[in-house]
Every structure is written in C-alpha cells, then in structure tokens.
Design a protein around this motif. Structure first.
Motif, short mmCIF file in Angstrom:
data_model
loop_
_atom_site.label_atom_id
_atom_site.label_comp_id
_atom_site.label_asym_id
_atom_site.label_seq_id
_atom_site.Cartn_x
_atom_site.Cartn_y
_atom_site.Cartn_z
N HIS A 54 8.34 22.24 46.47
CA HIS A 54 8.17 23.55 45.88
C HIS A 54 8.03 24.68 46.57
N LYS A 57 10.23 26.37 48.70
CA LYS A 57 10.98 27.20 47.86
C LYS A 57 10.59 28.37 47.56
N ARG A 59 7.85 28.50 45.38
CA ARG A 59 7.53 28.16 43.91
C ARG A 59 6.38 27.33 43.74
N HIS A 89 13.18 17.20 36.32
CA HIS A 89 13.47 17.94 37.35
C HIS A 89 12.26 18.37 38.53
N GLU A 303 16.37 23.71 31.10
CA GLU A 303 17.59 23.98 32.00
C GLU A 303 17.83 25.69 32.17
N LEU A 306 15.32 27.09 34.51
CA LEU A 306 15.66 26.41 36.21
C LEU A 306 17.11 27.21 36.53
N ALA A 307 18.02 27.64 35.47
CA ALA A 307 19.09 28.44 35.89
C ALA A 307 18.58 29.68 36.48
N LEU A 309 15.74 30.49 37.74
CA LEU A 309 15.19 30.05 38.99
C LEU A 309 16.26 30.16 40.30
N ARG A 310 17.36 29.48 39.95
CA ARG A 310 18.29 29.33 40.82
C ARG A 310 19.20 30.75 41.06
N GLU A 312 21.26 32.08 39.12
CA GLU A 312 22.70 32.03 38.14
C GLU A 312 22.88 33.11 37.55
#
Length: 335
Positions: A54, A57, A59, A89, A303, A306-307, A309-310, A312
């Motif tokens: 982590h 990244k 995080r 995850h 989810e 996490l989206a 964090l990505r 998106e």
C-alpha cells in the motif's frame, strides 16, 4: 526471519517476478508453474507485506467505517460484512463510533484521522447537506443509510419506504387493522421518517386510518426505548392488534412489555421489526423482520471507496441494495 519473495524464488528456481505474478494472481502464469510456486509459498510460510504494498501506492491500506452505534447489533453485523469485503482487497477497516452526534459525524467527515485512512464509509444521522457540501477532504467518502443528500458522493441504502410498506402489507394481509408504529423520533429530522412514511402510505392504500395516536416516539434505538414506547401506548388505552417497529431492538422491547401485560404475540398483537439481527431469530417468539442485504451493502460500499482511490470518473450513484421480509413466529405463530 520473515520469508521474502526472493526466498520463494530461490526455492523454486524462478525469477522474483514470476513469484510476484503468482502472489498477485496475474493471469499469464502457466498452471503447472503456478502450482509449483504456490506449493513453495505454503511450505515456506510466505506472507505478503501488505503495508509495503500500500505504501508504494502512497496509501495506508486502511478504510474507516463510522457508524452511529457499535452496540447496536445491526451496525455490528454490518461492520463484520465491511471488514470481510475490505479484506478481499487486502484492506483493513478502522471502526469509529459517532453516537449519532452531529459534532462527531462532522469531525469524521471533515478529515479526522485523515492521515491514517484512504477512504471513509459513513452512516450519518445528524449531518445536514450543507455540512457535507463544505467538506474539503479529498479521501473518497461513501454514505450509508436513510438520510437523503443531494451531494456528489455515492450513497448506498435500501428503499426504506417500500420495505416499510411491505412489512405493513404483511400485517394487513393477516387481518390486522390497528397497526402501531414504534420508533418515530422526537423533534429532529431522522431516518425513521422514511419508515413512518411507508407505514402511512400502506395503511392509506388499504383504506385504513393512519392514526397518529398509534405512533410512539422514542429517544433512542434500543430495547428500553421500545419497551417504554409500548408501555405508553397501553397506558393511554391504545391496544393495537399489530406493531411495526423502527428496528428489531425496539420490537423486542415492545414484545417484553406486551408479555408483561398478558398479551400474546402474535395471537393478540403481531409484531414486525426491521434489520433482521441475530437476536431476533432466537427469542422465545422469533421475530418477523425486514432483512437488508448487509453483505451487498458492505461490498458495494467498499468497491465505491476503491473506485474513488483508483480515480475512476463516474457520476455519484444512489445505489439501492436489496432486502426481504423474513416471516417468523411474531406474526405467523408456531407452525
């Protein structure tokens, strides 16, 4: 000493990259090679360093979950589901308890412990739209629960009005006509208003009176609140033939008082709760209850974090999780 990827690679006679591909479940590894590497991982006792993964990244590997009341079985059961969903995850969950207080919800939402977490899942009770509109913290935020906000955050909840209507329809279909609602909240906007609205709408749809004299307010969410509300109705000479409670704890407290007054459940008074907590399944009279899909709520919340964090890019979603009415002895009797 801690076993490293290099140790596993040396043991098998392959590159560190091949071992890493197996550990991270990359698809382009031959089945025979995957089996050899996995066998070495098991034999040597290799465990991935999730903290380092982590940190690479930028995080922490931690998601916070802030709920009103950890002592409430619904939130405890939901927290367990969030922990399981996050673990899939490789994330750890930090639990926080707000007590349903605006100051503590505001502290959490505005970045309390921000350096310790990557994202926040929050179930608010008192926060207003303006409180969250002024949020400057960039960590992804996902909202849970019945409060309605017109804000750019994912919000996951069941359809409380429809669920309440189904519960009341069940009681009406059993021939009940004097249906009380226990758990309206005093003097402030609360999630209970949606379930109360469902109670009113279904009674009206059936041509029955939504009698406010059968609505009992509570200060809290617990057994004692349900017991006190039921006792007040009975003292006032209100004898419903059914009760729809804001949650299971209020329903269980009400059933205790009904028994103390010599009233049988469900013969004299049928009772329906909400949340389907484990306690309601093992009482002397098992409790009919609306059962939200806690696993789905937890999975969708994790989810969504996490989206975020990505990075998106998507329009904030209002996600409706599923639910079902679980019929038990408190309305059907023993079969």
């Amino acid at each position: 000493m801690r076993v490293s990827l290099k140790d596993v690679a040396s043991h098998v006679g392959v590159s560190v990259k091949t071992v890493s591909n197996v550990v991270n479940n990359h698809p382009h590894v031959a089945p025979a090679m995957r089996e050899r590497v996995q066998r070495a991982i098991d034999e040597l006792g290799y465990r991935p360093n999730l903290t380092a993964r982590h940190l690479r990244k930028g995080r922490t590997g931690i998601i916070a979950l802030a709920v009103p009341e950890l002592g409430n079985p619904y939130f405890a059961e939901l927290a367990a589901e969030v922990i399981d969903a996050a673990a899939e995850h490789d994330y750890t969950v930090l639990l926080d308890h707000t007590g349903g207080r605006r100051d503590r919800e505001l502290l959490v939402s505005q970045g309390f412990r921000v350096r310790a977490i990557d994202g926040l899942i929050l179930s608010p009770i008192e926060l207003e739209t303006e409180d969250l509109r002024e949020r400057t913290e960039r960590a992804p935020l996902v909202l849970l629960g019945e409060r309605e906000y017109d804000l750019p955050y994912d919000h996951i909840a069941i359809d409380n009005v429809a669920a309440a209507r189904q519960a009341v329809r069940h009681l009406i279909d059993l021939g009940r006509r004097e249906i009380a609602f226990l758990g309206a909240r005093r003097g402030r906007s609360q999630p209970a208003h949606l379930r109360l609205r469902g109670w009113r709408e279904e009674l009206s749809s059936a041509g029955l009176l939504a009698d406010d004299r059968l609505v009992a307010a509570t200060d809290g969410w617990g057994h004692a609140d349900g017991a006190a509300a039921m006792a007040r109705l009975l003292r006032a000479g209100r004898r419903p033939d059914a009760v729809f409670a804001y949650n299971d704890l209020i329903a269980i407290g009400a059933m205790r008082v009904l028994a103390e007054h010599g009233l049988r459940v469900p013969e004299d008074v049928a009772v329906v709760g909400f949340d389907d907590v484990v306690e309601g399944r093992y009482g002397t009279v098992t409790l009919t209850s609306v059962s939200p899909d806690k696993a789905a709520i937890a999975r969708q919340a994790v989810e969504a974090v996490l989206a975020g964090l990505r990075g998106e890019d998507h329009e904030p979603r209002k996600v409706q999780a599923g639910y079902r009415l679980v019929e038990r002895e408190s309305t059907l009797g023993r079969r």
